[in-house]
Write a protein that holds these residues in place. Sequence first.
Motif, short mmCIF file in Angstrom:
data_model
loop_
_atom_site.label_atom_id
_atom_site.label_comp_id
_atom_site.label_asym_id
_atom_site.label_seq_id
_atom_site.Cartn_x
_atom_site.Cartn_y
_atom_site.Cartn_z
N PHE A 64 -28.26 -17.61 61.60
CA PHE A 64 -28.57 -18.44 60.39
C PHE A 64 -29.06 -19.63 60.76
CE2 PHE A 64 -24.24 -19.65 61.38
CZ PHE A 64 -24.04 -20.90 61.17
N ASP A 65 -29.81 -20.34 59.89
CA ASP A 65 -30.50 -21.73 60.16
C ASP A 65 -29.60 -22.49 59.07
OD1 ASP A 65 -32.21 -20.44 61.74
OD2 ASP A 65 -33.77 -20.83 60.41
N PHE A 66 -29.50 -23.85 59.78
CA PHE A 66 -28.67 -24.79 58.92
C PHE A 66 -29.30 -26.26 59.21
CE2 PHE A 66 -26.02 -24.74 62.85
CZ PHE A 66 -25.74 -26.14 63.04
N ARG A 67 -28.85 -27.27 58.32
CA ARG A 67 -29.58 -28.64 58.42
C ARG A 67 -28.16 -29.41 58.36
NH1 ARG A 67 -34.45 -28.93 55.73
NH2 ARG A 67 -33.12 -27.92 54.19
N VAL A 68 -28.25 -30.62 59.25
CA VAL A 68 -27.16 -31.69 59.01
C VAL A 68 -28.01 -33.07 59.10
CG1 VAL A 68 -25.25 -32.96 59.82
CG2 VAL A 68 -25.49 -30.35 59.90
N LEU A 69 -28.05 -33.78 58.14
CA LEU A 69 -28.71 -35.14 58.09
C LEU A 69 -30.18 -34.92 58.49
CD1 LEU A 69 -25.83 -37.13 59.55
CD2 LEU A 69 -26.66 -37.08 57.40
#
Length: 160
Positions: free
Chosen positions: A40-45
């Motif tokens: 999966f792909d994710f984002r943080v800040l």
Amino acid sequence: MNTGREMQSVTLLKTLFLTLGKPSPEIIALDPYNQEYEGFDFRVLNVNYRSRLARKTPKKAGYFLAIWEKDAENKNISFSEITFPDFLMVNILDGERKGQFIFPKWVLKQQGILSSSTKPGKMAFRVYTPWDTDLNRSAAKTAKWQLPFFVELPVDNAEV
């Protein structure tokens, strides 16, 4: 995004970020081709990550992961340096042992894992943790560049 039954990797990430007092990761997309590796792909800040759960194999040291996608003709291809996110996070969940490799995009490019105009890239590779011992020469060489990007997680902070 609702992921249905939460993947071990997502649980590990949320626990880790909570422990560090950081915002929870925003899951952007599940990888339909690498479900076995909890892709999966994710984002943080505003930093983008691609995540995989590496799998222990019975006959070789280290952990294996797949990192490919489909092109317009439905052919398996390695990830491109042009479209790849900022980091690849490789989750290791092995009984009581837990950890993460956090590889910057530039390292993946340097090691020939991402495709470029001069390299075909790889569709899978193996990672080696500090507890993987008695490695052959090739595996030891690979472990040498990988280990600076590995963080072993305390059991208390990574219950999944």
